[in-house]
Design an enzyme around this catalytic site. Sequence first.
Site, short mmCIF file in Angstrom:
data_model
loop_
_atom_site.label_atom_id
_atom_site.label_comp_id
_atom_site.label_asym_id
_atom_site.label_seq_id
_atom_site.Cartn_x
_atom_site.Cartn_y
_atom_site.Cartn_z
CB SER A 30 -9.44 5.97 -4.89
OG SER A 30 -8.13 6.33 -3.92
CE LYS A 96 1.20 11.39 -8.77
NZ LYS A 96 0.49 10.57 -8.60
CD GLU A 105 -0.63 10.26 -11.50
OE1 GLU A 105 -1.93 10.25 -11.48
OE2 GLU A 105 0.04 9.71 -11.12
CE LYS A 123 -2.22 5.19 -0.88
NZ LYS A 123 -3.02 6.36 -1.32
C1 A5P Z 1 -2.74 6.85 -10.77
O1 A5P Z 1 -1.63 6.62 -11.50
C2 A5P Z 1 -1.90 7.47 -9.21
O2 A5P Z 1 -0.40 8.30 -9.24
C3 A5P Z 1 -2.93 7.85 -7.44
O3 A5P Z 1 -2.06 8.88 -8.21
C4 A5P Z 1 -1.83 6.48 -6.98
O4 A5P Z 1 -1.83 5.36 -6.81
C5 A5P Z 1 -3.03 6.74 -5.60
O5 A5P Z 1 -3.85 6.39 -6.09
P1 A5P Z 1 -5.38 6.67 -4.86
O6 A5P Z 1 -5.60 7.10 -4.17
O7 A5P Z 1 -6.00 5.60 -5.09
O8 A5P Z 1 -4.73 5.05 -3.63
#
Ligand code: A5P
Length: 230
Positions: A30, A96, A105, A123
């Site tokens: 998001s 992550k 990623e 976070k």
């Molecule tokens: C995707 O696999 C993740 O690494 C996201 O980058 C991580 O969960 C952060 O997601 P949000 O920005 O939705 O919190």
Amino acid sequence: MNRDGDKQAAALAAAAEVGDGMLVGLGTGSTAAFVIAEIGRRCAAGLRIEAVVTSLASEAMARAAGIPLRPMDDVARIDLAIDGADEVDPDLQAIKGAGGAMLREKIVAAAARRMIVIADGSKRVARLGAAPIPVEILPLAHAFVVDRIAAIGGVPQLRGTADAPYRTDQSNLVLDCHFGPIADSVSLDRLLSAIPGLLGHGLFLDQIDALYVAEDGVVERIARSVVTTA
Ligand code: A5P
């Protein structure tokens, strides 16, 4: 400001580091969605970049936003990767993968000359480990990897259900592995990486060069050793 407002504020600040001619890695989730939207807006206004994506969801967003894309299998080096995170500690180590894209990623992060993480203040953690570490596994190694994770002190939980497990973009399974507060992230990284059939995990220890974090609308840029206000 609300959490989405903070995600967007961090994303806009990070997107300002994208310049003409760059090959940019687009993250997933998001918070990354705000970066994709902003880069798309700037492309429409004349920014000339190319991008690679870390998931099918981000690919769809980037295409809709009009960002020129290159297939990752054609790319060895990236100028700048921008991505979200589930937890980030004061040393810019992160967990992550809540979105299931941690394998791609990490490839994009490793290929990138610089990686920026964007996040709202929720976070930030003093120590990693309240969140589970997601690991992507080959389906045929499921029972084996579960056993090995337990042997190193983790509690693995299959994402989804036994009848309808979550599948990654590569059609693999995800185990969300609870380790509790992580005292030695380097050792844990090595132990996880050494398990055959475990294709990738969500601990990011040395990939992140800078963090844009927003709290109540105030964006802070934290580099590995320098703190400034954006
Ligand atoms: C995707 O696999 C993740 O690494 C996201 O980058 C991580 O969960 C952060 O997601 P949000 O920005 O939705 O919190």
